[in-house]
Design a protein around this motif. Sequence first.
Motif, PDB file in Angstrom:
ATOM      1  N   LEU A 131       0.828  -1.213   0.000  1.00  0.00           N
ATOM      2  CA  LEU A 131       0.000   0.000   0.000  1.00  0.00           C
ATOM      3  C   LEU A 131       0.860   1.260   0.000  1.00  0.00           C
ATOM      4  CD1 LEU A 131      -2.786  -1.011   2.559  1.00  0.00           C
ATOM      5  CD2 LEU A 131      -3.132  -0.489   0.128  1.00  0.00           C
ATOM      6  N   ALA A 132       1.970   1.225   0.734  1.00  0.00           N
ATOM      7  CA  ALA A 132       2.870   2.382   0.781  1.00  0.00           C
ATOM      8  C   ALA A 132       3.483   2.663  -0.592  1.00  0.00           C
ATOM      9  CB  ALA A 132       3.983   2.152   1.806  1.00  0.00           C
ATOM     10  N   PHE A 146       8.945  -0.024  -7.025  1.00  0.00           N
ATOM     11  CA  PHE A 146       8.909  -1.122  -7.986  1.00  0.00           C
ATOM     12  C   PHE A 146       8.794  -2.459  -7.256  1.00  0.00           C
ATOM     13  CE2 PHE A 146      10.063  -3.730 -11.571  1.00  0.00           C
ATOM     14  CZ  PHE A 146       9.593  -2.999 -12.654  1.00  0.00           C
ATOM     15  N   LEU A 147       9.527  -2.605  -6.163  1.00  0.00           N
ATOM     16  CA  LEU A 147       9.436  -3.833  -5.368  1.00  0.00           C
ATOM     17  C   LEU A 147       8.012  -4.040  -4.869  1.00  0.00           C
ATOM     18  CD1 LEU A 147      10.803  -6.222  -3.869  1.00  0.00           C
ATOM     19  CD2 LEU A 147      11.197  -4.651  -1.968  1.00  0.00           C
ATOM     20  N   GLY A 148       7.362  -2.948  -4.487  1.00  0.00           N
ATOM     21  CA  GLY A 148       5.984  -3.043  -3.997  1.00  0.00           C
ATOM     22  C   GLY A 148       5.025  -3.613  -5.021  1.00  0.00           C
ATOM     23  N   PHE A 149       5.325  -3.414  -6.307  1.00  0.00           N
ATOM     24  CA  PHE A 149       4.452  -3.941  -7.360  1.00  0.00           C
ATOM     25  C   PHE A 149       4.426  -5.468  -7.385  1.00  0.00           C
ATOM     26  CE2 PHE A 149       5.089   0.053 -10.178  1.00  0.00           C
ATOM     27  CZ  PHE A 149       4.222   0.742  -9.358  1.00  0.00           C
ATOM     28  N   THR A 150       5.478  -6.118  -6.873  1.00  0.00           N
ATOM     29  CA  THR A 150       5.541  -7.588  -6.903  1.00  0.00           C
ATOM     30  C   THR A 150       4.999  -8.222  -5.622  1.00  0.00           C
ATOM     31  OG1 THR A 150       7.806  -7.597  -6.031  1.00  0.00           O
ATOM     32  CG2 THR A 150       7.553  -7.521  -8.429  1.00  0.00           C
ATOM     33  N   LEU A 151       4.764  -7.429  -4.603  1.00  0.00           N
ATOM     34  CA  LEU A 151       4.313  -7.980  -3.317  1.00  0.00           C
ATOM     35  C   LEU A 151       2.950  -8.687  -3.358  1.00  0.00           C
ATOM     36  CD1 LEU A 151       5.565  -5.256  -0.807  1.00  0.00           C
ATOM     37  CD2 LEU A 151       6.293  -7.646  -0.946  1.00  0.00           C
ATOM     38  N   PRO A 152       2.012  -8.293  -4.245  1.00  0.00           N
ATOM     39  CA  PRO A 152       0.755  -9.063  -4.289  1.00  0.00           C
ATOM     40  C   PRO A 152       0.946 -10.555  -4.544  1.00  0.00           C
ATOM     41  CG  PRO A 152       0.468  -6.979  -5.419  1.00  0.00           C
ATOM     42  CD  PRO A 152       1.939  -7.085  -5.089  1.00  0.00           C
ATOM     43  N   ILE A 153       2.087 -10.940  -5.093  1.00  0.00           N
ATOM     44  CA  ILE A 153       2.340 -12.364  -5.337  1.00  0.00           C
ATOM     45  C   ILE A 153       2.412 -13.150  -4.031  1.00  0.00           C
ATOM     46  CG2 ILE A 153       4.002 -14.020  -6.325  1.00  0.00           C
ATOM     47  CD1 ILE A 153       4.773 -11.931  -8.351  1.00  0.00           C
ATOM     48  N   VAL A 154       2.768 -12.489  -2.924  1.00  0.00           N
ATOM     49  CA  VAL A 154       2.904 -13.210  -1.649  1.00  0.00           C
ATOM     50  C   VAL A 154       1.600 -13.260  -0.870  1.00  0.00           C
ATOM     51  CG1 VAL A 154       5.330 -12.534  -1.519  1.00  0.00           C
ATOM     52  CG2 VAL A 154       3.627 -11.218  -0.245  1.00  0.00           C
ATOM     53  N   TYR A 155       0.569 -12.542  -1.290  1.00  0.00           N
ATOM     54  CA  TYR A 155      -0.711 -12.576  -0.568  1.00  0.00           C
ATOM     55  C   TYR A 155      -1.241 -14.010  -0.471  1.00  0.00           C
ATOM     56  CZ  TYR A 155      -1.461  -7.450  -0.751  1.00  0.00           C
ATOM     57  OH  TYR A 155      -1.377  -6.093  -0.596  1.00  0.00           O
ATOM     58  N   GLY A 156      -1.260 -14.696  -1.609  1.00  0.00           N
ATOM     59  CA  GLY A 156      -1.787 -16.057  -1.658  1.00  0.00           C
ATOM     60  C   GLY A 156      -1.022 -17.025  -0.763  1.00  0.00           C
ATOM     61  N   PRO A 204       8.064 -18.010  -6.466  1.00  0.00           N
ATOM     62  CA  PRO A 204       7.571 -17.141  -7.554  1.00  0.00           C
ATOM     63  C   PRO A 204       7.834 -15.660  -7.295  1.00  0.00           C
ATOM     64  CG  PRO A 204       5.958 -18.838  -7.075  1.00  0.00           C
ATOM     65  CD  PRO A 204       7.007 -18.938  -6.006  1.00  0.00           C
ATOM     66  N   PHE A 205       7.745 -15.232  -6.036  1.00  0.00           N
ATOM     67  CA  PHE A 205       8.038 -13.832  -5.693  1.00  0.00           C
ATOM     68  C   PHE A 205       9.500 -13.506  -5.979  1.00  0.00           C
ATOM     69  CE2 PHE A 205       9.702 -10.956  -2.356  1.00  0.00           C
ATOM     70  CZ  PHE A 205       9.073  -9.783  -2.758  1.00  0.00           C
TER      71      PHE A 205
END
Length: 370
Positions: A41-42, A60-70, A96-97
Amino acid sequence: MFYLFSVFLAFFLAFLLITKKDKSSADLILAIWLSAIGLNLASHYMLQTGQYTIYPSFVFLGFTLPIVYGPFLFIYVKKQTSPESFSWKYLLHFIPFLLSNLLFVKFYIAPFEERVDIFKHHGSGFENELLIRLYAIYISGIVYVVLSFRILYRYRKNIVQQFSNTEKINFNWLLYLIIWIAIIWALVLFVNTDIIYGAVAVFIIWLGYFGIKQVQVFNQPAVSFAGQPVLSPVSEEEEKKEDIVSSDRKYQKSSLTQKNIDDIHDRLTSLLLNEKPFVNPNLTLNELAAMLDVHPNYLSQVINSKENKNFYELINEKRIEEYLQIISQPESRQFTLLSIAFDCGFNSKTSFNRNFKKYTGVTPSEYQKN
């Protein structure tokens, strides 16, 4: 301000979990997950406010973080419904992250001005990598939501074989978590980014409210959702088919003979009659099996085959029988019906009323009138 509040709340909730008394490994997993959501979110807030010109790599790193939600959802649900200790094999779910970020190594090592310029041109030069990242997010969310639903479904279906009271085993907390992530991923598939992150922010607010107000996840000692390990007396393949097989088929690989079954059943009947362990509102299958000095799996088999009931049904039936026996005595009139029900092992009025009507066909008040 809405995003900033959600970021602060995410880290605050993570802090509560980390500093919580008697925290479990599930609490730590949830704390790390909340921190990842806060960072995600930040990074979105910084992108919206143009701060990517100051912290391009972080955004840019934050854009890949949704991969770890699952993966975090899956591991959290698994830890809350299983007595297994934490295994390092869980870290494999985050490969995958790592791979997603390796695709952008050229971005991370590029000069500062070049990284900012890539942002300004909407990821120019990384179109294929961004597409791979997007599909990784799609697949990760869908797969892990399905796996988490499957774990919770199987746990809920088997819980009556292990516990005599299920009211305090809060399925809703885990179920709502899964539903929320499912909703967010549905939005990921069909709507724009601002709506998605708005939903994530609302999710954090809901998680804080429900976790603190309703189930005390953040401010109470760790509660075991899973109880003690009870291994299946049948193979995993057979367990998947248990809804369509008979009781005999279910236990066909059991080593119990008919003589063993009869002996355990006789001892169980005697124990329930003389020692009345069912008056313990927290009685579990494991505890009852320990009193009989048999394996919980074998006791479950005996109850299922000889009584044609599961553990939950048998124990609550004995509680109702005890209740009916007590209220038939004149000296019981000095006590309230609910206090007698509690003395018989029930831990709530709802549980008592439901089981009473199931056993007698009428409500307690109707029974009293008759």
